[in-house]
Scaffold this motif. Structure first.
Motif, PDB file in Angstrom:
ATOM      1  N   GLY A   3       0.806  -1.208   0.000  1.00  0.00           N
ATOM      2  CA  GLY A   3       0.000   0.000   0.000  1.00  0.00           C
ATOM      3  C   GLY A   3       0.840   1.259   0.000  1.00  0.00           C
ATOM      4  N   ILE A   4       0.150   2.388  -0.182  1.00  0.00           N
ATOM      5  CA  ILE A   4       0.778   3.710  -0.182  1.00  0.00           C
ATOM      6  C   ILE A   4       0.621   4.307   1.206  1.00  0.00           C
ATOM      7  CG2 ILE A   4       0.788   6.008  -1.215  1.00  0.00           C
ATOM      8  CD1 ILE A   4      -0.579   4.777  -3.691  1.00  0.00           C
ATOM      9  N   VAL A   5       1.749   4.561   1.873  1.00  0.00           N
ATOM     10  CA  VAL A   5       1.724   5.177   3.195  1.00  0.00           C
ATOM     11  C   VAL A   5       1.354   6.649   3.078  1.00  0.00           C
ATOM     12  CG1 VAL A   5       3.082   5.716   5.259  1.00  0.00           C
ATOM     13  CG2 VAL A   5       3.494   3.578   4.017  1.00  0.00           C
ATOM     14  N   ASP A   6       1.979   7.325   2.130  1.00  0.00           N
ATOM     15  CA  ASP A   6       1.772   8.761   1.936  1.00  0.00           C
ATOM     16  C   ASP A   6       2.338   9.143   0.572  1.00  0.00           C
ATOM     17  OD1 ASP A   6       1.015  11.361   2.449  1.00  0.00           O
ATOM     18  OD2 ASP A   6       2.443  11.706   4.069  1.00  0.00           O
ATOM     19  N   PHE A   7       1.962  10.316   0.084  1.00  0.00           N
ATOM     20  CA  PHE A   7       2.515  10.815  -1.183  1.00  0.00           C
ATOM     21  C   PHE A   7       2.486  12.334  -1.170  1.00  0.00           C
ATOM     22  CE2 PHE A   7      -2.010  10.553  -1.986  1.00  0.00           C
ATOM     23  CZ  PHE A   7      -2.296  11.660  -2.770  1.00  0.00           C
ATOM     24  N   GLU A  63       9.449  14.434   5.557  1.00  0.00           N
ATOM     25  CA  GLU A  63       9.321  15.300   6.727  1.00  0.00           C
ATOM     26  C   GLU A  63       7.970  15.078   7.407  1.00  0.00           C
ATOM     27  OE1 GLU A  63       9.880  19.213   5.211  1.00  0.00           O
ATOM     28  OE2 GLU A  63      12.056  18.979   4.956  1.00  0.00           O
ATOM     29  N   ARG A  64       6.944  14.839   6.608  1.00  0.00           N
ATOM     30  CA  ARG A  64       5.603  14.623   7.143  1.00  0.00           C
ATOM     31  C   ARG A  64       5.432  13.203   7.676  1.00  0.00           C
ATOM     32  NH1 ARG A  64       2.724  16.316   2.816  1.00  0.00           N
ATOM     33  NH2 ARG A  64       2.475  14.231   1.961  1.00  0.00           N
ATOM     34  N   THR A  65       6.085  12.252   7.027  1.00  0.00           N
ATOM     35  CA  THR A  65       5.987  10.840   7.395  1.00  0.00           C
ATOM     36  C   THR A  65       7.402  10.290   7.560  1.00  0.00           C
ATOM     37  OG1 THR A  65       4.010  10.733   5.981  1.00  0.00           O
ATOM     38  CG2 THR A  65       4.901   8.642   6.757  1.00  0.00           C
ATOM     39  N   GLY A 171       2.667  -3.432   4.052  1.00  0.00           N
ATOM     40  CA  GLY A 171       1.323  -3.493   4.626  1.00  0.00           C
ATOM     41  C   GLY A 171       0.315  -2.703   3.823  1.00  0.00           C
ATOM     42  N   ASP A 172      -0.819  -2.409   4.462  1.00  0.00           N
ATOM     43  CA  ASP A 172      -1.910  -1.743   3.751  1.00  0.00           C
ATOM     44  C   ASP A 172      -1.626  -0.274   3.453  1.00  0.00           C
ATOM     45  OD1 ASP A 172      -3.360  -4.059   3.733  1.00  0.00           O
ATOM     46  OD2 ASP A 172      -4.639  -3.516   5.425  1.00  0.00           O
ATOM     47  N   GLY A 173      -0.983   0.426   4.379  1.00  0.00           N
ATOM     48  CA  GLY A 173      -0.781   1.858   4.195  1.00  0.00           C
ATOM     49  C   GLY A 173      -2.088   2.621   4.295  1.00  0.00           C
ATOM     50  N   THR A 313      -5.269   1.025 -11.877  1.00  0.00           N
ATOM     51  CA  THR A 313      -4.739   0.690 -10.552  1.00  0.00           C
ATOM     52  C   THR A 313      -5.837   0.970  -9.547  1.00  0.00           C
ATOM     53  OG1 THR A 313      -2.512   1.360 -11.256  1.00  0.00           O
ATOM     54  CG2 THR A 313      -2.908   1.143  -8.882  1.00  0.00           C
ATOM     55  N   THR A 314      -6.204  -0.037  -8.760  1.00  0.00           N
ATOM     56  CA  THR A 314      -7.328   0.094  -7.845  1.00  0.00           C
ATOM     57  C   THR A 314      -6.839   0.130  -6.397  1.00  0.00           C
ATOM     58  OG1 THR A 314      -8.721  -1.102  -9.421  1.00  0.00           O
ATOM     59  CG2 THR A 314      -9.556  -0.856  -7.186  1.00  0.00           C
ATOM     60  N   LEU A 315      -7.265   1.166  -5.704  1.00  0.00           N
ATOM     61  CA  LEU A 315      -6.880   1.378  -4.304  1.00  0.00           C
ATOM     62  C   LEU A 315      -8.118   1.334  -3.407  1.00  0.00           C
ATOM     63  CD1 LEU A 315      -4.634   4.558  -4.839  1.00  0.00           C
ATOM     64  CD2 LEU A 315      -3.908   2.154  -4.951  1.00  0.00           C
ATOM     65  N   GLU A 316      -7.880   1.002  -2.150  1.00  0.00           N
ATOM     66  CA  GLU A 316      -8.916   1.139  -1.130  1.00  0.00           C
ATOM     67  C   GLU A 316      -8.424   2.137  -0.093  1.00  0.00           C
ATOM     68  OE1 GLU A 316     -11.396  -1.550   2.138  1.00  0.00           O
ATOM     69  OE2 GLU A 316      -9.490  -2.274   1.350  1.00  0.00           O
ATOM     70  N   TYR A 317      -9.240   3.132   0.183  1.00  0.00           N
ATOM     71  CA  TYR A 317      -8.830   4.153   1.155  1.00  0.00           C
ATOM     72  C   TYR A 317      -9.008   3.611   2.564  1.00  0.00           C
ATOM     73  CZ  TYR A 317      -8.509   8.666   3.527  1.00  0.00           C
ATOM     74  OH  TYR A 317      -8.127   9.702   4.352  1.00  0.00           O
ATOM     75  N   ARG A 318      -7.905   3.612   3.328  1.00  0.00           N
ATOM     76  CA  ARG A 318      -7.905   3.089   4.688  1.00  0.00           C
ATOM     77  C   ARG A 318      -7.994   4.196   5.725  1.00  0.00           C
ATOM     78  NH1 ARG A 318      -8.692  -2.233   4.842  1.00  0.00           N
ATOM     79  NH2 ARG A 318      -7.347  -2.484   6.664  1.00  0.00           N
TER      80      ARG A 318
END
Length: 319
Positions: A3-7, A63-65, A171-173, A313-318
């Protein structure tokens, strides 16, 4: 999948103006506005490089994450392959500038589909170990490859510049990667290609050929159908459908064909042109900042690229 932790997304300091395009090309202002849908948009300044924008996006993100540098095991730079310098590794340059000295650094070239291709590679099971991260950098210099003096290049006059950085985890992110589906139609491989003129690479189109718009709609529709079948979901389950801003008419036609309401997408054409591989990430950030994302939302990112390749690309917002 991971998963994407942050961007984060970084914009350049300069702007392209359709008045300047009109003066250089002789193409009517109204005709250019019909391609760009705005009077101006961000492009690289004379002394700016794409890798520097990617570095700034990555710095802001980290810096944020905060993540220890030794936990980032992969640094990937994604784009067209026409980097700021020839025969050179922008991923290694950015990693070193960030103090990430123990990672494997490499590039992925798939044009405006490259960022999602890199995400696909690194989000697969086994790509990252426990407590390991990957940094994906998305950056190009598309505006530098458009010849505004050539009326035949007017379809490219909406090419802008921006860069992005994504921090990925096993992990999921915050955004869990549910599925990735991609396809290439090599019969269009020679339709656009770079040519060197006055020590610059300009994108040139071959003789006009009908059918590309139909290929976009057909391929995207097929990839969405394949994705929904794989996930056991329906079109009605798609909370947000975000697409590269290459052609607004095609964007609207695709939503109509899929039966997705317009309000479930993002239209930034009034302020931004086609910002390369960052378009869908810009839209995703806009949704989150506006408070329009809910836990469990199904988000599809539709990306396309010269070559010609398409991806869903399919994501699920956690959350």
């Amino acid at each position: 999948m991971g998963g994407i932790v942050d961007f984060d997304v970084c914009f350049p300091s300069a702007r392209a103006d359709i008045g300047g395009m009109h003066s250089a090309s002789g193409v009517a202002l109204a005709e250019i506005a019909g391609i760009t849908h705005c009077d101006g948009f961000p492009v690289l300044g004379e002394k700016e490089d794409a890798w520097e924008l990617a570095l700034q996006a990555a710095r802001t993100l980290l810096e944020r994450t905060p993540v220890p540098a030794d936990r980032i095991r992969q640094v990937v730079y994604a784009g067209s392959g026409e980097w700021d310098r020839p025969f050179w590794s922008p991923s290694a340059k950015v990693a070193h500038a960030l103090g990430i000295d123990g990672a494997h650094c490499f590039e992925v070239a798939n044009f405006c589909n490259a960022g999602m291709t890199a995400l696909r590679l690194l989000a697969t099971d086994g790509a990252l170990g426990e407590d390991e991260y990957a940094l994906v950098l998305v950056g190009d210099r598309l505006s530098r490859m458009v010849d505004y003096t050539d009326p035949g290049s007017k379809s490219l006059f909406n090419f802008g510049d921006a860069a992005a950085a994504m921090l990925l985890t096993r992990g999921d992110g915050r955004f869990r990667v549910l599925h990735s589906a991609m396809r290439t139609d090599g019969s269009w491989a020679d339709y656009y290609a770079g040519r060197v003129s006055d020590n610059r690479v300009f994108i040139r189109r071959a003789e006009h050929r009908r059918g590309l718009a139909d290929a976009y709609i057909r391929t995207f529709t097929g990839l969405v159908d394949d994705t929904l079948a794989a996930l056991g979901r329906r079109v009605a389950d798609i909370s947000h459908f975000l697409i590269n801003h290459g052609d607004r008419d095609m964007h609207e036609s695709l939503l109509t064909r899929l039966g997705i309401p317009r309000e479930r997408s993002v239209f930034n054409y009034d302020r931004l042109a086609h910002m390369g591989g960052t378009d869908t990430l810009i839209a995703l950030g806009d949704l989150e900042r506006a408070g329009r994302l809910r836990t469990g939302d199904l988000i599809m990112l539709a990306t396309s690229a010269m070559g010609f390749s398409w991806g869903i690309t399919t994501l699920e917002y956690r959350g």
